[in-house]
Design a protein around this motif. Sequence first.
Motif: not given
Length: 351
Positions: A158-159, A328-330, A342-344
Amino acid sequence: MEMPRVAAAVALALSLIFVNLAGQCSGQLQFGFYNGKCRDGNGFQRNVEDIVKQKAKAKFSTDTTIVAALLRMQFHDCFVNGCDASILLDVPNGEKTAPPNLSVRGYDFIEDIKTEIENTCPGVVSCADIIVMATRDAVVESDKKKLGTGWYPVQTGRRDGRVSSAQNVNLPSPSIPIPQAIAAFSSKKLSTIDMVYLLGGGHSVGVAHCGLFENRLYDFKNTGNPDPTMNTTLLKTLQTLCPRNSGSPNSVNLDQDPLKSSSVDKSFYEQIRLGNGILEVDQQLALDSNTRFSVARIAGSNDFSFQFGQAMIKLGAVDVKIGKDGEIRKKCAAVNSPDRSSDGKFFNLFG
């Protein structure tokens, strides 16, 4: 002496079945999604699910109520905008501020797990997946006999969602009629039997405060009388616990078997068949023509843990975010900055 051996054998058989599912997809989620995808700063591979498991085990050792808290959190998250950890966000008028969510707890625990994982392999594991994994592991810890029968696999991948609004929170109430509850679950692609397992399993642990059931004790549906479906012994006990119009903050176990009220098991179904349901919706599960036969079967079954696990897997698949639909949360409580660096990293790793 034979029962533990039988239960252990069943648990082993189920675990072998689930091991064979590792890496397989259901929709856009996978069993074993993080296998080989988390490496620490020294390049050593870390098992994401094991990190969560150890945190859940340590938490349960000091707070057994975390099981009920996480089951409630996952349900409240997944039923609003899908399983995307939007309930965790600290934003103005977010889901946390909606009346049904004011008593949801466990946020700090999820953040604690997130911090440890971020320190190990940053930008890889979503908060939404952490909720689902931690909930499963807490359920396992509630298995007092440690037979392994509470275990079920979890799908991950999941995202995290970026939107959280109190206006979107429309959860089934404690007094919702069963036909309406069936419709609410059906709107999430969950069947009637899924509902019976999810409501019953979720209410096999935890407590309810007087305000959630006081109407059943004195003036049920404006009749001036108590709910006639409630066991009379339980009624007297609850009337003492919750005096009329007192605004009492007292609470009572949802599972009225004192030996099993902190374990996720089938005891709850046995109790509601005796008229010991605390919430109206719980008692009606045992009485409504749509669900009473399922309740009776579960109460006499030996496969509750397996079937409950299957229902939890389906709940965890409700309207999930993948790819560019999420991030994707920090930190679980905050939406990432617009660059979402972080997505990259996530896309490079997993496509």
